[in-house]
Scaffold this active site. Structure first.
Site, PDB file in Angstrom:
ATOM      1  N   ALA A 164       0.807  -1.401  -0.047  1.00 14.89           N
ATOM      2  CA  ALA A 164      -0.030   0.029  -0.207  1.00 14.89           C
ATOM      3  C   ALA A 164       0.931   1.258   0.493  1.00 14.89           C
ATOM      4  CB  ALA A 164      -1.191   0.234   1.269  1.00 14.89           C
ATOM      5  N   ASP A 165       1.632   1.344   0.775  1.00 16.16           N
ATOM      6  CA  ASP A 165       2.889   3.044   0.524  1.00 16.16           C
ATOM      7  C   ASP A 165       3.334   2.925  -0.678  1.00 16.16           C
ATOM      8  OD1 ASP A 165       2.913   3.303   2.891  1.00 16.16           O
ATOM      9  OD2 ASP A 165       4.374   1.907   4.095  1.00 16.16           O
ATOM     10  N   LEU A 166       3.491   1.580  -1.143  1.00 17.91           N
ATOM     11  CA  LEU A 166       4.745   1.566  -1.766  1.00 17.91           C
ATOM     12  C   LEU A 166       3.666   2.462  -3.872  1.00 17.91           C
ATOM     13  CD1 LEU A 166       6.802  -1.778  -2.183  1.00 17.91           C
ATOM     14  CD2 LEU A 166       7.803   0.951  -1.477  1.00 17.91           C
ATOM     15  N   GLY A 169       2.618   5.578  -3.337  1.00 18.96           N
ATOM     16  CA  GLY A 169       4.031   6.350  -3.840  1.00 18.96           C
ATOM     17  C   GLY A 169       4.103   6.633  -4.722  1.00 18.96           C
TER      18      GLY A 169
END
Length: 386
Positions: A164-166, A169
């Protein structure tokens, strides 16, 4: 000259989603200025891991470093001066923080209408969850991913990377590039927004479509593909192998390569629907067959028949793989290896030219380039603004 060398990016990000976005610009040549609180004013241990650790170094290469106290009016004034000539600002504070500090899109675009301002949050800039703290695993759970990951009956399971973070971004970086292209037409910047929850929801892809279009709630299928059977992990003499047989033609080639053409005549496996319904019986037959030889043998044999398959590598095996080496995804600087960009341009490379900056390593040169005199910089230091 790298493709983004004419762009200046002010990096206010921390942890992972924001730095992942900014890394896309840094690697392709943008002048990225990483802005951090002066160390004597920093509150507790940072969230990005040890500064000299592999994770931090991999995320923050190719940047310059500036310290700036954004809790002081003088620090905000410096940021606004830098924003006058910047193209992009990226931040991933909680939504209310930037407004409280006076560095939100409205404040910075007032000094530079061409500015593209990107915000990454856990759940969005407004709405009922806007002020909640957002972290990757929380988004994986709320975004549906954990409900379809893991073995059936074993409960929810997170994915082994901060997906989810990647993705948040990377999507933010895409949004910024779209906004920069639009600026070429209109002359004006805009506010780009994304969140971990939006990114994770989008990444559900066909699983989400099963619900949206068919009303079907997908469940976890372990190593089996949810719809294309047989696809999964099968044991060999010396390990395991991934095999993917989608469609009737590949199914026929697969049965032939395995030396079991009688599988194609078995009414339990006649159609894709039949194979899905009887997946456990079929998987057991395949697993019995693959155990008779090595992973390398089956990889060669099945690929020769045009059947998608591959070994299941650990990290060492991955980066020793001849194709991975050929693709050149590993970049090296001063004997330190970095994970490079996953795409190539025919006319440009994306080299690693700087290690992650030390805290405030380039403060004086950045401020001097912005028009501050040596005495003014000394005064900012004395007053703990930088």
């Amino acid at each position: 000259m790298l493709p983004l060398a004419n762009f200046k990016v002010l990096d206010l990000t921390r942890v992972r989603a924001g730095p992942t976005c900014v890394r896309q610009f840094a690697d392709w040549g943008a002048d990225v200025i990483k802005i951090e609180m002066p160390p004597e004013l920093a509150e507790g241990e940072g969230l990005g891991g040890p500064r000299e650790g592999s994770d931090f170094q991999n995320l923050h290469r190719n940047k310059r470093g500036l310290t700036l106290n954004l809790k002081s009016p003088e620090g905000v004034a410096v940021l606004k001066k830098l924003a006058e000539t910047a193209d992009v600002v990226v931040e991933n504070f909680r939504p209310d923080v930037k407004t409280r500090l006076g560095i939100d899109y409205a404040a910075l675009s007032a000094v530079n209408p061409r500015l593209v301002y990107a915000s990454i949050s856990g759940f969005g800039q407004d709405g009922p969850y806007a002020k909640r703290p957002g972290f990757d695993q929380i988004a994986q759970g709320m975004g549906g991913l954990m409900s379809i990951t893991g073995e059936p009956g074993r409960g929810p399971m997170r994915v082994g990377i901060p997906v989810a973070d990647l993705c948040a971004g990377i999507f933010a970086a895409m949004g910024v590039m779209v906004a920069l292209l639009e600026r070429e037409r209109t002359g004006k910047g805009q506010w780009v927004q994304t969140s971990l929850l939006q990114a994770q929801s989008f990444m559900l892809d066909f699983q989400a479509a099963r619900w949206l279009m068919n009303g079907e709630v997908p469940k976890s299928a372990g190593n089996d593909h949810p719809t294309s059977i047989p696809t999964g992990v099968f044991n060999t003499q010396d390990g395991a192998i991934n095999i993917a047989t989608t469609g009737g033609a590949i199914w026929g080639r697969f049965a032939e390569a395995m030396g079991h053409q009688e599988w194609t005549q078995d009414p339990r496996f006649a159609t894709g629907g039949d194979r899905s319904k009887n997946r456990h019986a079929l998987n057991a037959l395949i697993d019995e067959a693959t155990r008779t030889n090595t992973t390398a043998y089956w990889v060669e044999t099945l690929n020769a028949k045009g059947v998608p398959c591959g070994p299941i590598n650990n990290m060492q095996q991955l980066f020793e793989d001849v194709q991975v080496k050929h693709l050149g995804i590993v970049k090296e600087l001063d004997g330190i290896k970095y994970l490079g960009q996953p795409f190539v341009l025919s006319a440009n490379d994306s080299p690693v030219t700087r290690h992650s900056p030390k805290v405030g390593e380039h403060t004086d040169e950045i401020l001097a380039a912005a028009g501050y005199s040596a005495d003014e910089i000394a005064s900012l230091r004395k007053n703990q603004v930088v």
